[in-house]
Write an enzyme that holds these catalytic residues in place. Structure first.
Site, PDB file in Angstrom:
ATOM      1  N   HIS A 294      24.363 -45.106 -47.482  1.00  0.00           N
ATOM      2  CA  HIS A 294      24.364 -45.087 -46.013  1.00  0.00           C
ATOM      3  C   HIS A 294      25.530 -44.279 -45.458  1.00  0.00           C
ATOM      4  O   HIS A 294      26.524 -44.074 -46.138  1.00  0.00           O
ATOM      5  CB  HIS A 294      24.523 -46.511 -45.447  1.00  0.00           C
TER       6      HIS A 294
ATOM      7  N   HIS B   7      26.530 -49.781 -40.389  1.00  0.00           N
ATOM      8  CA  HIS B   7      25.697 -48.569 -40.441  1.00  0.00           C
ATOM      9  C   HIS B   7      25.793 -47.810 -39.121  1.00  0.00           C
ATOM     10  O   HIS B   7      25.714 -48.419 -38.051  1.00  0.00           O
ATOM     11  CB  HIS B   7      24.228 -48.943 -40.696  1.00  0.00           C
TER      12      HIS B   7
ATOM     13  N   HIS C  89      17.658 -51.807 -38.882  1.00  0.00           N
ATOM     14  CA  HIS C  89      17.760 -51.147 -40.187  1.00  0.00           C
ATOM     15  C   HIS C  89      16.376 -50.813 -40.758  1.00  0.00           C
ATOM     16  O   HIS C  89      15.435 -51.591 -40.618  1.00  0.00           O
ATOM     17  CB  HIS C  89      18.512 -52.067 -41.171  1.00  0.00           C
TER      18      HIS C  89
ATOM     19  N   HIS D  87      28.222 -45.028 -42.685  1.00  0.00           N
ATOM     20  CA  HIS D  87      28.775 -46.087 -41.840  1.00  0.00           C
ATOM     21  C   HIS D  87      29.548 -45.448 -40.678  1.00  0.00           C
ATOM     22  O   HIS D  87      29.961 -44.287 -40.750  1.00  0.00           O
ATOM     23  CB  HIS D  87      29.668 -47.017 -42.658  1.00  0.00           C
TER      24      HIS D  87
ATOM     25  N   ARG E  70      30.322 -52.928 -51.419  1.00  0.00           N
ATOM     26  CA  ARG E  70      30.586 -51.495 -51.226  1.00  0.00           C
ATOM     27  C   ARG E  70      31.264 -50.934 -52.474  1.00  0.00           C
ATOM     28  O   ARG E  70      32.444 -51.138 -52.712  1.00  0.00           O
ATOM     29  CB  ARG E  70      31.442 -51.302 -49.964  1.00  0.00           C
TER      30      ARG E  70
ATOM     31  N   HIS F   1      26.404 -48.573 -52.298  1.00  0.00           N
ATOM     32  CA  HIS F   1      26.477 -50.024 -52.428  1.00  0.00           C
ATOM     33  C   HIS F   1      26.294 -50.498 -53.866  1.00  0.00           C
ATOM     34  O   HIS F   1      25.818 -49.753 -54.727  1.00  0.00           O
ATOM     35  CB  HIS F   1      25.440 -50.675 -51.506  1.00  0.00           C
TER      36      HIS F   1
ATOM     37  N   HIS G  28      18.479 -47.057 -38.501  1.00  0.00           N
ATOM     38  CA  HIS G  28      19.803 -46.600 -38.071  1.00  0.00           C
ATOM     39  C   HIS G  28      19.913 -45.113 -38.416  1.00  0.00           C
ATOM     40  O   HIS G  28      19.319 -44.670 -39.412  1.00  0.00           O
ATOM     41  CB  HIS G  28      20.896 -47.368 -38.831  1.00  0.00           C
TER      42      HIS G  28
ATOM     43  N   ASP H   6      20.896 -44.654 -42.035  1.00  0.00           N
ATOM     44  CA  ASP H   6      20.055 -45.197 -43.116  1.00  0.00           C
ATOM     45  C   ASP H   6      19.473 -44.082 -43.980  1.00  0.00           C
ATOM     46  O   ASP H   6      18.476 -43.459 -43.605  1.00  0.00           O
ATOM     47  CB  ASP H   6      18.910 -46.038 -42.527  1.00  0.00           C
TER      48      ASP H   6
HETATM   49 CU    CU Z   1      25.953 -49.429 -46.138  1.00  0.00          CU
HETATM   50 ZN    ZN Z   2      21.024 -49.498 -41.663  1.00  0.00          ZN
END
Ligand code: CU
Ligand code: ZN
Length: 205
Positions: free
Chosen positions: A95, A112, A120, A97, A192, A169, A129, A132
């Site tokens: 993602h 995100h 999401h 962020h 993370r 992640h 998002h 995403d």
């Molecule tokens: Cu993330």
């Molecule tokens: Zn997301």
């Protein structure tokens, strides 16, 4: 008397010409600003390619490098690179962020990137998002080769991803469909593993 009038006429003619030249120069200045474009990354008319670079690091042994290129404001963003140290043969949430703040490691990069207040989702979903990007796929050696094109993220404009961060992640992003409490916010993607700030890069990356 006649000479006096003539003088006055030529003075007002000179003033008129001066005003006309001034207006012409002013107009040229305005149009140059609007179409030159190279100095302002947020003008829609700008077609200069922008490039960015990301170094992914974390406490988990996952590392990586990404190159991001966008060939003009309205073109897709192309992300390439390699991530190593992943669990073999796994899908791992990937993602953007909202924050580029690594003062508390990957934990201070916020949620995100979601400037439009969406839920999401998967990269191909209308409801997602901006940040995403789904999952990256690792091979048997725990290496993921990245080659992603995305039409929603951008290096240009007020919703630019520059200065924000990429996160890899520890778990798989369920793309909002897993039915967990956090499926609709984080894709239940777990911790993370690594992160890196999206920085402006030189043209030759
Ligand atoms: Cu993330
Ligand atoms: Zn997301």
């Amino acid at each position: 008397m006649a000479k006096d009038n003539q003088q006055r006429r030529s003075i007002s003619l000179a003033t008129g010409v001066a005003i006309a030249v001034f207006l012409l120069l002013f107009y040229m200045g305005v149009t140059k600003q609007n179409t030159g474009g190279n100095s302002a990354p947020d003008t829609p008319l700008n077609s200069k390619p922008l490039k960015a670079s990301v170094v992914l690091r974390g406490d988990s042994g996952v590392t990586g490098k990404l190159k991001i290129v966008q060939d003009g404001h309205w073109n897709p963003v192309h992300i390439t690179g390699k991530i190593t140290g992943l669990t073999p043969n796994a899908l791992r949430g990937f993602h953007i962020h909202a924050l580029g703040d690594l003062s508390n490691g990957c934990m201070s990069t916020g949620t995100h990137f979601n400037p439009f207040g969406k839920t999401h989702g998967a990269p191909e979903d209308a409801e997602r998002h901006v940040g995403d990007l789904g999952n990256v796929q690792s091979d048997k050696d725990g290496v993921a080769d990245i080659d992603i094109r995305d039409n929603l993220i951008s290096l240009y404009g007020v919703y630019s991803i520059l200065g924000r961060s990429f996160i890899v992640h520890t778990g798989t992003d369920d793309l909002g469909r897993g039915g967990h409490e956090d499926s609709k916010t984080t894709g239940h993607a777990g911790g993370r593993a690594a992160c890196g700030v999206i920085g402006i890069a030189e043209d030759d990356i």
